[in-house]
Each structure stands twice: as structure tokens, then as C-alpha cells.
Design a protein around this motif. Structure first.
Motif, PDB file in Angstrom:
ATOM      1  N   ARG A   1      -4.080 -12.066   4.780  1.00 40.02           N
ATOM      2  CA  ARG A   1      -5.291 -12.162   3.950  1.00 40.02           C
ATOM      3  C   ARG A   1      -5.095 -13.212   2.850  1.00 40.02           C
TER       4      ARG A   1
ATOM      5  N   GLY B   1     -10.152 -12.434   1.115  1.00 41.27           N
ATOM      6  CA  GLY B   1      -9.259 -12.447  -0.043  1.00 41.27           C
ATOM      7  C   GLY B   1      -9.834 -13.266  -1.181  1.00 41.27           C
TER       8      GLY B   1
ATOM      9  N   TYR C   1      -0.831   1.199  -2.325  1.00 34.19           N
ATOM     10  CA  TYR C   1      -1.295  -0.140  -2.688  1.00 34.19           C
ATOM     11  C   TYR C   1      -0.122  -1.117  -2.720  1.00 34.19           C
TER      12      TYR C   1
ATOM     13  N   PHE D   1       0.402  -4.326  -0.369  1.00 30.60           N
ATOM     14  CA  PHE D   1       0.527  -5.630  -1.003  1.00 30.60           C
ATOM     15  C   PHE D   1       1.687  -6.430  -0.406  1.00 30.60           C
TER      16      PHE D   1
ATOM     17  N   TRP E   1      -0.137  -7.631   6.692  1.00 28.11           N
ATOM     18  CA  TRP E   1      -1.602  -7.648   6.619  1.00 28.11           C
ATOM     19  C   TRP E   1      -2.064  -8.368   5.357  1.00 28.11           C
ATOM     20  N   TYR E   2      -1.486  -8.027   4.219  1.00 32.18           N
ATOM     21  CA  TYR E   2      -1.894  -8.659   2.965  1.00 32.18           C
ATOM     22  C   TYR E   2      -1.517 -10.134   2.963  1.00 32.18           C
TER      23      TYR E   2
END
Length: 186
Positions: free
Chosen positions: A95, A34, A83, A87, A91-92
Motif C-alpha cells: 500500500r 494509501g 495495527y 503496519f 500488505w502495508y
């Protein structure tokens, strides 16, 4: 001002050639994908700015923003929705957590919100601003923050901030809110 084909080709060639040496100057970010992603994006702005000498940082950041906004118009709605979904996914968030523990100069705290709908980050140190200062590109610092706004606008991420380190605040306070599913795609 619009660029002709020859000028655009020169700009693309010079900016592309400038990227590897800039990326080589990034700190070791093994396991910090990230942080690496946003620092590599900052390198793109620096390379673009250096390929257009004699123009202000603001003018070049605005030109790049206009180009990216134009290119974003070609992103299909399903890709924008995917996306946005990613976001706001766990998972995001994993990160993001990985990038705010000092790796690459980013120091911050995750601000949990309603799962899948809202969250935030409070950065007390910005790796991008530190990197720009180290490579002599601090003049781009205040302008790079605008690309977060662009990302939010294009993908419908609902970003709200009251300040950024790059624009003189003591911290960056990011807050994202996923729009209702009934909202039209960005």
C-alpha cells in the motif's frame, strides 16, 4: 482552553460540513488508497482549523493533537498491537509503495529494511504540502507532520526522522522500527 458542550457541538458540525468540499478538491487517486487516506486526514485538520477561526494553525493543530491523543487512550491494547503488526506487514508495504509513485503528489523511494522489523521512505515531494498550498492552507504545513509522530507514539511504530518537507527540509526521511515483542504495548 477546554471547549464547552455547545462549542464542541458547533465545532464538530462545522468541521464535518467542511469535509466533503475539501475531499472533492483532492486529485483523482483511483487505486492509490494509501495516498488518499493521508490526504483525507489532512482535509480533517484543515476542516478543524477552519471551524476555529481566529486561532493560529499551531494552536489548532495542538488542540486536535490533544483530542486525538485523548481518544487514542480508548483504543484497546490488542487493537494497537494489531495495527502495529499490520503496519510492518507486506500488505502495508504494498500500500505504501502504491502511494509513493507520484499519485496525489507523493514522490518517494521505499527504503527496505529487516523484513517485518524495519523499513523507511524518502519523500522528495509531499502530496499533503502540495494540496495544502493549492487550497490556501499552507500555514498548516509544518504542523501536519506532527501527526506522524502522534501515530508512532500511540501505536509503537518507532518513527525516526531528521527532516520533513513541511518543516523546511528538502525531503522527508521516515524510518520505522518495530519494537521487540517483549516491549509493553503502546
Amino acid at each position: 482552553a477546554e471547549l464547552g458542550h455547545a462549542e464542541f457541538t458547533r465545532l464538530r458540525t462545522e468541521a464535518t460540513a467542511a469535509l466533503p468540499p475539501l475531499i472533492a478538491q483532492l486529485p483523482d487517486l483511483t487505486g492509490k488508497s494509501g495516498a488518499r487516506f493521508v490526504l483525507e486526514a489532512a482535509c480533517s485538520l484543515v476542516a478543524f482549523h477552519r471551524a476555529l477561526p481566529g486561532r493560529s494553525a499551531e494552536a489548532n493543530a495542538n488542540l486536535l493533537r490533544t483530542a486525538l491523543l485523548h481518544a487514542a487512550g480508548w483504543v484497546p491494547s490488542p487493537v494497537r498491537r494489531l495495527y502495529r503488526w499490520l503496519f510492518f506487514s507486506p500488505w502495508y508495504h504494498r500500500r505504501l509503495l502504491d502511494s509513493i509513485d507520484g499519485g496525489g503528489g507523493f514522490v518517494g523511494e521505499y527504503v527496505p529494511g529487516e523484513s517485518g522489523k524495519k523499513f523507511g521512505v524518502e519523500y522528495s515531494a509531499c502530496g499533503i504540502q502540495l494540496f495544502l498550498a493549492r487550497i490556501g492552507a499552507s500555514d498548516l504545513g509544518p504542523h501536519i507532520c506532527g501527526f506522524d509522530d502522534l501515530e508512532s507514539e500511540v501505536f509503537g511504530l518507532g518513527l525516526v526522522r531528521t527532516g520533513t518537507i513541511g518543516r523546511g527540509a528538502k525531503a522527508c526521511d521516515f524510518r520505522w522500527a518495530r519494537p521487540p515483542l517483549s516491549s509493553p504495548p503502546a
